[in-house]
Scaffold this active site. Structure first.
Site, PDB file in Angstrom:
ATOM      1  CB  CYS A   2      25.035  10.270 -35.543  1.00 10.63           C
ATOM      2  SG  CYS A   2      24.347   8.687 -35.068  1.00 10.63           S
ATOM      3  NE  ARG A  27      28.481  15.199 -33.454  1.00  9.96           N
ATOM      4  CZ  ARG A  27      27.560  16.146 -33.581  1.00  9.96           C
ATOM      5  NH1 ARG A  27      27.926  17.412 -33.508  1.00  9.96           N
ATOM      6  NH2 ARG A  27      26.307  15.857 -33.772  1.00  9.96           N
ATOM      7  CD1 TRP A  77      27.014   7.240 -28.869  1.00  8.55           C
ATOM      8  CD2 TRP A  77      24.777   7.346 -28.979  1.00  8.55           C
ATOM      9  NE1 TRP A  77      26.521   7.127 -27.595  1.00  8.55           N
ATOM     10  CE2 TRP A  77      25.155   7.189 -27.629  1.00  8.55           C
ATOM     11  CE3 TRP A  77      23.426   7.437 -29.290  1.00  8.55           C
ATOM     12  CZ2 TRP A  77      24.230   7.117 -26.600  1.00  8.55           C
ATOM     13  CZ3 TRP A  77      22.502   7.357 -28.258  1.00  8.55           C
ATOM     14  CH2 TRP A  77      22.913   7.207 -26.924  1.00  8.55           C
ATOM     15  CG  ASN A 103      22.775  13.256 -35.922  1.00  5.84           C
ATOM     16  OD1 ASN A 103      22.296  12.543 -35.042  1.00  5.84           O
ATOM     17  ND2 ASN A 103      23.311  14.443 -35.673  1.00  5.84           N
ATOM     18  N   GLY A 104      19.938  10.970 -36.239  1.00  4.05           N
ATOM     19  CA  GLY A 104      18.592  11.184 -35.699  1.00  4.05           C
ATOM     20  C   GLY A 104      17.865   9.864 -35.629  1.00  4.05           C
ATOM     21  CD  GLU A 477      28.930  17.264 -12.551  1.00  3.45           C
ATOM     22  OE1 GLU A 477      27.752  16.977 -12.774  1.00  3.45           O
ATOM     23  OE2 GLU A 477      29.810  17.212 -13.431  1.00  3.45           O
ATOM     24  CE  LYS A 481      31.389  14.513 -14.891  1.00  2.00           C
ATOM     25  NZ  LYS A 481      30.792  15.662 -15.480  1.00  2.00           N
ATOM     26  CD  GLU A 484      30.251  11.589 -17.655  1.00  2.88           C
ATOM     27  OE1 GLU A 484      30.363  12.678 -17.092  1.00  2.88           O
ATOM     28  OE2 GLU A 484      29.755  11.485 -18.782  1.00  2.88           O
ATOM     29  CG  HIS A 500      14.781   9.338   6.249  1.00  2.00           C
ATOM     30  ND1 HIS A 500      13.936   9.246   7.337  1.00  2.00           N
ATOM     31  CD2 HIS A 500      15.376  10.553   6.346  1.00  2.00           C
ATOM     32  CE1 HIS A 500      14.010  10.364   8.047  1.00  2.00           C
ATOM     33  NE2 HIS A 500      14.891  11.181   7.465  1.00  2.00           N
ATOM     34  CE  LYS A 596      31.842  17.793 -24.233  1.00  2.38           C
ATOM     35  NZ  LYS A 596      31.980  17.675 -22.771  1.00  2.38           N
TER      36      LYS A 596
HETATM   37  O1  M6R Z   1      25.384  19.472 -24.079  1.00  2.51           O
HETATM   38  P1  M6R Z   1      24.610  19.431 -22.803  1.00  2.51           P
HETATM   39  O2  M6R Z   1      25.197  20.221 -21.729  1.00  2.51           O
HETATM   40  O3  M6R Z   1      23.158  19.782 -23.003  1.00  2.51           O
HETATM   41  O4  M6R Z   1      24.636  17.905 -22.368  1.00  2.51           O
HETATM   42  C1  M6R Z   1      23.882  17.447 -21.284  1.00  2.51           C
HETATM   43  C2  M6R Z   1      24.417  16.125 -20.768  1.00  2.51           C
HETATM   44  O5  M6R Z   1      24.337  15.154 -21.767  1.00  2.51           O
HETATM   45  C3  M6R Z   1      25.868  16.243 -20.293  1.00  2.51           C
HETATM   46  O6  M6R Z   1      26.008  17.225 -19.322  1.00  2.51           O
HETATM   47  C4  M6R Z   1      26.365  14.904 -19.710  1.00  2.51           C
HETATM   48  O7  M6R Z   1      25.666  14.611 -18.552  1.00  2.51           O
HETATM   49  C5  M6R Z   1      27.867  15.001 -19.449  1.00  2.51           C
HETATM   50  N1  M6R Z   1      28.585  14.166 -20.369  1.00  2.51           N
HETATM   51  C6  M6R Z   1      28.253  14.551 -18.099  1.00  2.51           C
HETATM   52  O8  M6R Z   1      29.640  14.685 -17.906  1.00  2.51           O
END
Ligand code: M6R
Length: 601
Positions: A2, A27, A77, A103-104, A477, A481, A484, A500, A596
């Site tokens: 948000c 965001r 959001w 927001n929250g 990682e 990627k 997402e 295993h 974000k």
């Molecule tokens: O702002 P931050 O680095 O604390 O965010 C943590 C995660 O939400 C963030 O790294 C998320 O996993 C990414 N969008 C992945 O690409």
């Protein structure tokens, strides 16, 4: 997540609000809305489950209205209540004059709503935020001033959040927050509130961050009330200006992937030498420590995994990563240095973890891309990643920046503590200095080889990622990627674990991406999946499907261990995720359901 904006301006409020909301789009959100005071003391409220641009188009189609310069806006959001226009903010009270953006999460929302409903309040949405409008309404009916009404209301709501309220009768706008970001600023053309400073654009020269207990009113000058006895200091706002400009790229992710080699060079110029002479660590003025816990989420947690490995490998120092949302159970021994790794510095899971009693005795070093964030204020010291604004929701360049900055901090601290072989520090620095070239080479290879590979995977249901040693975190990682961006499943494993259990997943054509950082064991694991007909994609040296690690494998420091591991392998995986997402028609900058800046737990 948000985003809140608000203004009292001599310019057009809708124009400012929409521009500011566009600046907060990065965001992540699923609906948007604004409310602007009309000259008659009412409000024009417009909400949409589409993008800000759609709201702008709808505004243009409306018959002209007499609007004042007072207004509030929000990108939502969804947490409580589905994605619909009725659940989009701003929300109003029963009279329609109190407008609220929030927001929250209000943890005691059900209890508050039940009390309000039995007192006769009528609700028109499913969201927790609407209780705020009705609570403020009750206060105003009792004759309480708007600012005090908000102060009382935030006390009644449990949980964390930022709130802005507009009374459309008077056009007054007040804001307050608890454990959530909210910033206020003034310009010759008005006063503004927002969740983050990108909403202000070039308009303001400085801003102030609201603390718990502050209540601020958009007036000239900005009026502060609440429970604190002083005002927060003003922070200079340097507007980067072109952050939203794509510079000819099709999307921000493509641009941000390309920026990585140059960014690595800048980071190493800034912190490289100070890492190997200890100056970086000394500048932080933190006490000595015996162990390290790196707290983070998602990509930042993965970056933390590489940094933890550097502490262990070069300093034989116990170092672990802690998933922030699970940190309540972490046992942190005496003299533990906590490194909080966060691009945004606003991740609620991390801020909450640091509030835990188990963290109370620890010094906290924040490694963040946002020096004005809540995390930066909470930490005992900070090191900036300086990756520049990252717009794509999927972290790319901030990951590389976190790894390089974090490893530089690790080497510097170990040097100061006398825990790293000092003759080794020069070769560590030399190795780090090769990273920009290695990343550039990897980028060239990836752009050439990966797009046709991605097209071949269009019909695959999912992808397995494997690695060994430092390669495991990179495999993690890569899988994150891919998930997402493509909405396909992707799972990573240490390659040795495959036999295993997970090997049962592999059949003819199953895509398996392997970070091949060399050695007989990983060769054996590659053979195991190949024997079962997997569609193998190796990222390694010459002869690999994606030969992106060639030079990195030539001169390893410390028995084959590079300070950052095979960092350059991340680029082909970023490119693979983006290319496959494009083939599948996904929005690579704004993947569904994701944000974000993740400001809820
Ligand atoms: O702002 P931050 O680095 O604390 O965010 C943590 C995660 O939400 C963030 O790294 C998320 O996993 C990414 N969008 C992945 O690409």
């Amino acid at each position: 997540m948000c985003g809140i904006v608000a203004c009292r301006t001599t310019d057009s409020a809708p124009e400012y609000l929409c521009e500011a909301l566009e600046a907060l789009e990065y965001r992540g959100y699923d609906s948007v809305g604004i409310a602007v005071q009309t000259v008659g003391g009412g409000a024009l409220r417009l909400r949409s489950v589409h993008r800000v641009a759609e709201l702008v188009e709808r505004m243009a189609d409306l018959p002209p209205r007499d609007l004042t310069g007072a207004g509030i806006g929000h990108t939502r959001w969804a947490t409580h209540g589905g994605v619909s226009e009725r659940n989009a903010h701003p929300h109003t009270d029963c009279t329609g004059s109190v407008h609220v953006v929030h927001n929250g999460i209000i943890e005691n929302c059900e209890e508050l709503r039940t009390t309000l409903v039995s007192a006769g309040h009528l609700f028109s949405s499913d969201v927790d935020s609407e209780v705020i409008a009705h609570l403020v309404e009750d206060e105003l009916v009792r004759g309480v001033d708007l600012a005090a009404a908000l102060g009382h209301t935030i006390e009644l709501c449990e949980g964390s959040g930022a709130i802005v309220v507009m009374d459309s009768h008077s056009g007054r706008i007040v804001g307050a927050s608890r454990h959530a970001p909210l910033v206020v600023a003034a310009s010759p053309n008005g006063t503004f509130l927002a969740s983050d400073i990108s909403a202000f654009g070039p308009r303001v020269a400085s801003f102030q961050v609201l603390r718990d207990g502050d209540v601020v009113e958009l007036a000239v000058p900005v009026r502060w009330t609440g429970t604190n006895t002083d005002w927060p200091v003003a922070v200079a706002h340097t507007w980067a200006g072109t952050e939203l400009d794509l510079h000819g790229y099709p999307d921000h992710m493509a641009k941000e992937i390309d920026e990585q080699p140059e960014l690595a060079g800048r980071i190493l110029d800034r912190v490289g030498a100070d890492a190997t002479n200890g100056a970086l660590w000394r500048s932080l003025e933190l006490p000595d420590f015996d162990r390290v816990a790196i707290v983070g989420c998602g990509t930042s947690l993965n970056a933390g995994g590489i940094v933890a490995a550097a502490f262990r490998r070069f300093g034989i120092m116990p170092a672990e990563t802690v998933i922030a949302s699970e940190a309540a159970d972490a046992v942190l021994g005496p003299r533990t240095l906590v490194i909080a790794m966060s691009q945004s510095g606003e991740t609620a899971d991390i801020l909450h973890a640091l509030d835990g009693e188990n963290f109370a005795h620890c010094q906290v070093l924040a490694i963040t891309n946002n020096p004005h964030s809540s995390l930066a204020r909470r930490a005992n010291a900070i090191v900036e990643c300086s990756a520049g604004h990252e717009i794509g929701v999927a972290a790319t360049k901030t990951f590389v920046a976190q790894v390089l900055t974090g490893v530089a901090v690790a080497i510097s601290a170990l040097h100061e503590l006398g825990r790293v072989n000092r003759s080794n520090t020069q070769s560590i620095l030399d190795d780090l200095r090769r990273m920009p070239d290695l990343l550039a080479q990897s980028l060239t290879v990836a752009k050439d080889i990966v797009p046709p590979l991605a097209a071949e995977l269009a019909d695959s249901l999912g992808v397995i990622f494997l690695g060994r040693g430092a390669g495991v975190v990179y495999a993690a990682e890569g899988a994150l990627k891919l998930k997402e961006l493509t909405y396909r499943w992707a799972q990573h494993y240490p390659a040795g674990e495959l036999k295993h259990g997970p090997l049962a997943l592999v059949e003819e054509g199953t895509p398996v991406v392997i970070v091949d950082s060399g050695g007989a064991r990983i060769a054996g694991n590659i053979a195991e999946v190949a024997a079962r007909g997997a569609r193998l994609i190796t990222i390694g040296g010459a002869g690999s499907t994606i030969p992106a690690l060639g030079r990195s494998l030539l001169a390893p420091v410390d028995n084959g261990f590079q300070p950052c591991g095979p960092l350059e392998c991340v680029i082909p995986m970023q490119v693979l995720a983006r290319e496959l997402a494009l083939v599948l028609g996904r929005d690579v900058d704004k993947p569904r359901n994701l944000a974000k800046s993740v400001t809820v737990e």
